[in-house]
Design an enzyme around this catalytic site. Sequence first.
Site, PDB file in Angstrom:
ATOM      1  N   SER A 131      93.386 -22.498  72.055  1.00 52.15           N
ATOM      2  CA  SER A 131      93.688 -21.294  72.829  1.00 52.15           C
ATOM      3  C   SER A 131      95.183 -21.132  73.036  1.00 52.15           C
ATOM      4  O   SER A 131      95.907 -22.097  73.157  1.00 52.15           O
ATOM      5  CB  SER A 131      92.999 -21.344  74.191  1.00 52.15           C
ATOM      6  OG  SER A 131      93.322 -20.171  74.916  1.00 52.15           O
ATOM      7  N   LYS A 185      85.535 -24.028  74.679  1.00 57.61           N
ATOM      8  CA  LYS A 185      86.358 -22.866  74.274  1.00 57.61           C
ATOM      9  C   LYS A 185      85.580 -21.563  74.476  1.00 57.61           C
ATOM     10  O   LYS A 185      86.139 -20.552  74.910  1.00 57.61           O
ATOM     11  CB  LYS A 185      86.778 -23.018  72.802  1.00 57.61           C
ATOM     12  CG  LYS A 185      87.568 -21.817  72.238  1.00 57.61           C
ATOM     13  CD  LYS A 185      88.856 -21.574  73.019  1.00 57.61           C
ATOM     14  CE  LYS A 185      89.863 -20.689  72.338  1.00 57.61           C
ATOM     15  NZ  LYS A 185      89.464 -19.411  71.842  1.00 57.61           N
ATOM     16  N   HIS A 188      85.711 -20.841  78.081  1.00 55.50           N
ATOM     17  CA  HIS A 188      87.095 -20.400  78.343  1.00 55.50           C
ATOM     18  C   HIS A 188      87.216 -18.909  78.025  1.00 55.50           C
ATOM     19  O   HIS A 188      87.758 -18.131  78.808  1.00 55.50           O
ATOM     20  CB  HIS A 188      88.076 -21.210  77.482  1.00 55.50           C
ATOM     21  CG  HIS A 188      89.453 -20.607  77.374  1.00 55.50           C
ATOM     22  ND1 HIS A 188      89.716 -19.507  76.575  1.00 55.50           N
ATOM     23  CD2 HIS A 188      90.628 -20.923  77.960  1.00 55.50           C
ATOM     24  CE1 HIS A 188      90.993 -19.187  76.681  1.00 55.50           C
ATOM     25  NE2 HIS A 188      91.571 -20.027  77.515  1.00 55.50           N
ATOM     26  N   ASN A 189      86.699 -18.510  76.869  1.00 55.31           N
ATOM     27  CA  ASN A 189      86.806 -17.108  76.465  1.00 55.31           C
ATOM     28  C   ASN A 189      85.996 -16.201  77.388  1.00 55.31           C
ATOM     29  O   ASN A 189      86.404 -15.078  77.683  1.00 55.31           O
ATOM     30  CB  ASN A 189      86.349 -16.918  75.013  1.00 55.31           C
ATOM     31  CG  ASN A 189      87.388 -17.432  74.020  1.00 55.31           C
ATOM     32  OD1 ASN A 189      88.247 -18.243  74.371  1.00 55.31           O
ATOM     33  ND2 ASN A 189      87.322 -16.973  72.798  1.00 55.31           N
ATOM     34  N   GLU A 192      88.009 -15.773  80.372  1.00 50.10           N
ATOM     35  CA  GLU A 192      89.109 -14.870  79.993  1.00 50.10           C
ATOM     36  C   GLU A 192      88.643 -13.406  80.071  1.00 50.10           C
ATOM     37  O   GLU A 192      89.363 -12.546  80.585  1.00 50.10           O
ATOM     38  CB  GLU A 192      89.568 -15.218  78.574  1.00 50.10           C
ATOM     39  CG  GLU A 192      90.713 -14.403  78.038  1.00 50.10           C
ATOM     40  CD  GLU A 192      90.974 -14.733  76.558  1.00 50.10           C
ATOM     41  OE1 GLU A 192      91.051 -13.780  75.771  1.00 50.10           O
ATOM     42  OE2 GLU A 192      91.072 -15.924  76.201  1.00 50.10           O
TER      43      GLU A 192
END
Length: 494
Positions: A131, A185, A188-189, A192
């Site tokens: 990232s 991840k 995380h996205n 986000e």
Amino acid sequence: MNANQCDIGLIGLAVMGENLALNLESKGFSVAVFNRTTEVTEKFAAGRAKGKNIRPTRTMEEFVAALKTPRIAMMMVKAGAPVDSVISQLAPLLEKGDVIIDGGNSLFTDTQRRAKELEDKGIHFVGMGVSGGEEGALKGPSLMPGGSRESWEIIAPIFRKIAAQVDGEPCCRYMGPDGAGHYVKMVHNGIEYGDIQLICEAYAILKDILAMQAAELADVFAEWNKGELDSYLIEITSEIFRKIDPETGKPLVDMILDKAGQKGTGIWTLQSAIKQSVVISTINAAVEARVISSRKEERVAASKVLPQPRARKFKGNRARFVDAIRDALYASKIVSYTQGMELLRSGSTEYKWNLNLSDIATIWRGGCIIRAKFLNLIVGAYQRDSALHNLLLDRYFTKIIRKAQRNWRVAVSTTIKHGVAVPAFSASLAYFDSYRQARLPANLLQAQRDFFGAHTYERIDKPGVFHTEWIESEGESAEKATEPKSPPPHHAGE
């Protein structure tokens, strides 16, 4: 440079791949590079990589021959079939003990499958979340590696060095086996998505209710970035508002079409949450907001037909309302991260990854898109209690919510009165209001399910599982207990 000199190889020279190769080289590693289209490799070698310790290769065989053993080959290619295609060309050329790394945004279940297939051949497979976008790749990303411990030991010296550094600590820690890195991840996205949507909603309130123009918006976000909201996304938002469009002389943001796209990781996050029965309503609202934004033509047509709320001028204290929006943004952001962390905990249990939530919050402090000062608070919460079930219950976060709660409600209720859509703000507040209540209206829900489908229910005053004949026949008792341990019968109707 002789044939076996390169420390690492990189396949895929789109912007992220190029930048990672340059990052690796700048940290003292020699890099072999390969791209399916040779022209791309040649252009990179003659341009940005010229004079650097980067070795262009034209065939997969030449690429593999250029690597030291154990060979470390990292792919930066599009998720899905392209990853499988590269592995099918690369794996037959490797030996036992070599490592393949997938640094793309692959679906974690694909990573689990690939890890198993390659481990059976004695080849290590690492699914690594990367990232930070283009800048992160070049200057130091946040890295989330998943795979066997043994594979991590082989690659750790390289990746801990090229990762972003915060307080002398690399933003790269081992996540767990097989798909753990790509799962982290993915979440995380999802976070986000939530973060970005919440910021967009704060912008909508400031613009549509307080009629702020871009220059004033830039100042507000710059001010917010000095306090608790200090983060990469708030910082770039302030800079976006200052950019003037050279063609029209107007703020560029006002000239951009309000139609958002998505690459799928947000939807994967939702699918995972549904499968694991985890509430991620803020992230869900953010994904849905992108979907409805993409229907631009429909919305324009609807705006001419559907009734609008009565136009009202804001009559309150502007400065106080701006503070209320800031507090609502911060409280909603805490809820979004709370939901994301709960999904990580659930995934860890489901897939037996033993994820360390404190480690995850630590590596997100730098390099990545959601990097923010407040991640230090999350690290602290998990250091105080590694088994913490919900971030809101950490004393620090409880205190923040207590302080922000009134403003949060003022911001959301005012926005509803003015008819400005704030789906993620509203979803965050609804989650908080549901989670803090000892009793919800689900008792009626259970009664309805039992009425139409004999799904049974439990009682508050005695143990057991019960079913009621809601419309009594003559001489029949209304409620009867079923076996406490027996599962509710499955009937049509739900």
